[in-house]
Each structure stands twice: as C-alpha cells, then as structure tokens.
Design a protein around this motif. Structure first.
Motif, mmCIF file in Angstrom:
data_model
loop_
_atom_site.group_PDB
_atom_site.id
_atom_site.type_symbol
_atom_site.label_atom_id
_atom_site.label_comp_id
_atom_site.label_asym_id
_atom_site.label_seq_id
_atom_site.Cartn_x
_atom_site.Cartn_y
_atom_site.Cartn_z
ATOM 1 N N HIS A 27 38.603 -38.813 -50.418
ATOM 2 C CA HIS A 27 39.515 -39.957 -50.469
ATOM 3 C C HIS A 27 40.543 -39.694 -51.560
ATOM 4 C CE1 HIS A 27 36.738 -40.670 -53.752
ATOM 5 N NE2 HIS A 27 37.606 -41.506 -54.273
ATOM 6 N N LYS A 28 41.587 -40.520 -51.587
ATOM 7 C CA LYS A 28 42.604 -40.348 -52.620
ATOM 8 C C LYS A 28 42.801 -41.603 -53.457
ATOM 9 C CE LYS A 28 46.688 -41.692 -49.901
ATOM 10 N NZ LYS A 28 48.063 -41.297 -49.493
ATOM 11 N N THR A 32 41.359 -45.643 -49.268
ATOM 12 C CA THR A 32 40.814 -44.589 -48.421
ATOM 13 C C THR A 32 39.310 -44.412 -48.655
ATOM 14 O OG1 THR A 32 41.608 -42.949 -50.032
ATOM 15 C CG2 THR A 32 42.983 -43.349 -48.080
ATOM 16 N N VAL A 35 37.650 -47.248 -46.628
ATOM 17 C CA VAL A 35 37.630 -46.890 -45.208
ATOM 18 C C VAL A 35 36.511 -45.880 -44.938
ATOM 19 C CG1 VAL A 35 38.900 -45.726 -43.364
ATOM 20 C CG2 VAL A 35 40.064 -47.397 -44.816
ATOM 21 N N ALA A 36 36.417 -44.862 -45.772
ATOM 22 C CA ALA A 36 35.406 -43.828 -45.575
ATOM 23 C C ALA A 36 33.995 -44.392 -45.681
ATOM 24 C CB ALA A 36 35.609 -42.702 -46.587
ATOM 25 N N THR A 52 38.230 -38.453 -41.072
ATOM 26 C CA THR A 52 39.239 -39.208 -41.833
ATOM 27 C C THR A 52 40.598 -38.516 -41.969
ATOM 28 O OG1 THR A 52 38.135 -38.420 -43.872
ATOM 29 C CG2 THR A 52 37.651 -40.672 -43.119
ATOM 30 N N PRO A 53 40.707 -37.171 -42.011
ATOM 31 C CA PRO A 53 42.056 -36.610 -42.121
ATOM 32 C C PRO A 53 43.000 -37.077 -41.005
ATOM 33 C CG PRO A 53 40.452 -34.934 -42.661
ATOM 34 C CD PRO A 53 39.676 -36.118 -42.155
ATOM 35 N N PHE A 56 43.760 -40.840 -41.653
ATOM 36 C CA PHE A 56 44.648 -41.071 -42.793
ATOM 37 C C PHE A 56 46.043 -40.504 -42.566
ATOM 38 C CE2 PHE A 56 40.624 -41.141 -45.607
ATOM 39 C CZ PHE A 56 40.429 -42.479 -45.290
ATOM 40 N N ASP A 60 47.083 -44.428 -44.084
ATOM 41 C CA ASP A 60 46.303 -44.269 -45.308
ATOM 42 C C ASP A 60 46.578 -45.373 -46.318
ATOM 43 O OD1 ASP A 60 48.834 -43.582 -46.105
ATOM 44 O OD2 ASP A 60 48.282 -41.640 -46.971
ATOM 45 N N THR A 61 47.190 -46.465 -45.836
ATOM 46 C CA THR A 61 47.411 -47.641 -46.670
ATOM 47 C C THR A 61 46.975 -48.873 -45.885
ATOM 48 O OG1 THR A 61 49.656 -48.087 -45.860
ATOM 49 C CG2 THR A 61 49.427 -46.547 -47.721
ATOM 50 N N MET A 65 47.397 -49.420 -41.780
ATOM 51 C CA MET A 65 46.207 -49.653 -40.967
ATOM 52 C C MET A 65 46.267 -51.020 -40.289
ATOM 53 S SD MET A 65 43.303 -47.940 -40.260
ATOM 54 C CE MET A 65 42.899 -46.927 -41.703
ATOM 55 N N SER A 94 41.997 -54.516 -43.430
ATOM 56 C CA SER A 94 43.327 -54.102 -43.897
ATOM 57 C C SER A 94 44.290 -55.276 -43.876
ATOM 58 C CB SER A 94 43.857 -52.960 -43.031
ATOM 59 O OG SER A 94 43.025 -51.819 -43.122
#
Length: 215
Positions: A27-28, A32, A35-36, A52-53, A56, A60-61, A65, A94
């Motif tokens: 995740h970052k 994220t 979500v994961a 997830t890649p 995302f 990824d926000t 989403m 989200s």
C-alpha cells in the motif's frame, strides 16, 4: 511457567526471529491499506498483493473509487473471493470517506468501524499500521496460536484480544501482532503443528502430544 513468563518467552523469541516487521499488504497510504485489508478477508495477503495493482491503477483514492460501479471493481477483485460483497463495500466506504470525512480515512476506531465492510479487526490493522496507534488485531490465526501457547482461553477473537493486551506492554502490540502472524505462517501452521512441534510450542508445552495443561 506462569502465564506472564510464557508471554515473555513468546515476546523474546519472536523479537529474535523477526526483528523487522514489514507490513505484508502492499500500500502507499491509509486508503490503499484499508482497501487491501478489506480484500484480505478470507484471502491470502499474496493474492491481495497480486490483485491490488490493477485496482489501484484504476482508483487509488476515495474520490476515484467512489465514482466506480461496483461491477467494475468486482471484475478486478474476483480472485480474492467474496467479490460481490467486497466490491460493494469498497465503493460504499469510499463514498462515505468522501462525503462524511472530507476525503480522508478517519484515524479513530469509531469512525472507521462505521464504514461499510470494516469491522474491529480491520479497523485495528489500519489504526496500527497506517496511523501507528497501539492496537492488537486478532484474526483466527492469532486466536489459534494464543490458545496453543496458553496465553488465552478465550472462546472468541474478542476475548483473546483482551487477554493479549493485558499480557503484553502497549508499546509492543503493533510489532507483536505482525510477529505472531509471521511465526504462525512459517512455523506454527494449522496443520503443521499440533501444539508440540514448533520451537515455541515445544518450549511451552513439551513434545508430548497428549500433554494438556491449563494455566
């Protein structure tokens, strides 16, 4: 050993084996990660990290989403299982983050647990791993190991969480949660250890399979 002594032995052993505790889910940021963690329910971290890649890359926000149709999300996350329910939850949570929390993942248990698809365990993971707040997320694997090591006789994960929090210093909760997960996956699996096979189980319970001690 007393229960406190067993807890100290467990903590010392895990610190020796796992001095580093990288977060398993890629995740970052807090969103994220959230979500994961939602996707990880009844799914391996490895599978989540494979899925997830693509998700995302699309969103990824919370804002991105929230604009997606659940069916779009479902098509991507299907390998994780429970995709209809998880996709609806991801879009719903989200939207709530955008509409109720200004587009930022809330950093408290009450607001996190108000989000669709987010229970106490998920909230605990996010609070500990995204925000650094002491928490002790207990899943079925940690629940099993706590019973094997006679650190808790809890009948459910909620009681096991309370027992573990009472045994270990608050500042160790976040690391221990991950260390127990790592150890369980590598040494004390559901089928690979019966409470007398792995290093910790042998030290605490002895090698005799028939030994049953409460404490």
């Amino acid at each position: 050993m007393t229960k406190k002594e067993r807890a100290q032995f467990v903590a010392d052993t895990l610190e020796r084996l796992y001095p580093e505790t990288p977060i398993p889910l890629k995740h970052k940021d807090a969103f994220t990660l959230l979500v994961a963690v939602v996707l990880s329910a009844q799914c391996t971290d490895r599978r989540v990290n494979e899925v997830t890649p693509a998700l995302f890359a699309l969103a990824d926000t919370p804002q991105a989403m929230a604009r997606l149709a659940p069916e779009t999300v479902e098509a991507i996350i299907r390998p994780c299982g429970l995709s209809p329910r998880k996709s609806r939850a991801l879009v719903s949570l989200s939207r709530d983050i955008v509409e109720k929390f200004g587009g930022r993942v809330p950093a408290n248990f009450e607001d996190l647990e108000s989000l669709d698809g987010v229970g106490h365990k998920t909230a605990s993971v996010v609070m500990s791993q995204a925000f650094g707040v002491p928490a002790f997320p207990v899943d079925t694997h940690i629940h099993r190991l706590a019973a094997r090591w006679r650190l808790s006789s809890g009948k459910n994960v909620e009681q096991t969480e309370r027992d573990l929090k009472a045994l270990f210093p608050r500042e160790r909760w976040n690391r221990l949660h991950l260390q127990i997960i790592f150890y369980g996956r590598e040494h004390c699996t559901a089928r690979g250890c019966d409470g007398h096979v792995c290093e910790i189980c042998r030290a605490l319970n002895g090698p005799q399979k028939s030994l049953k001690v409460k404490g």
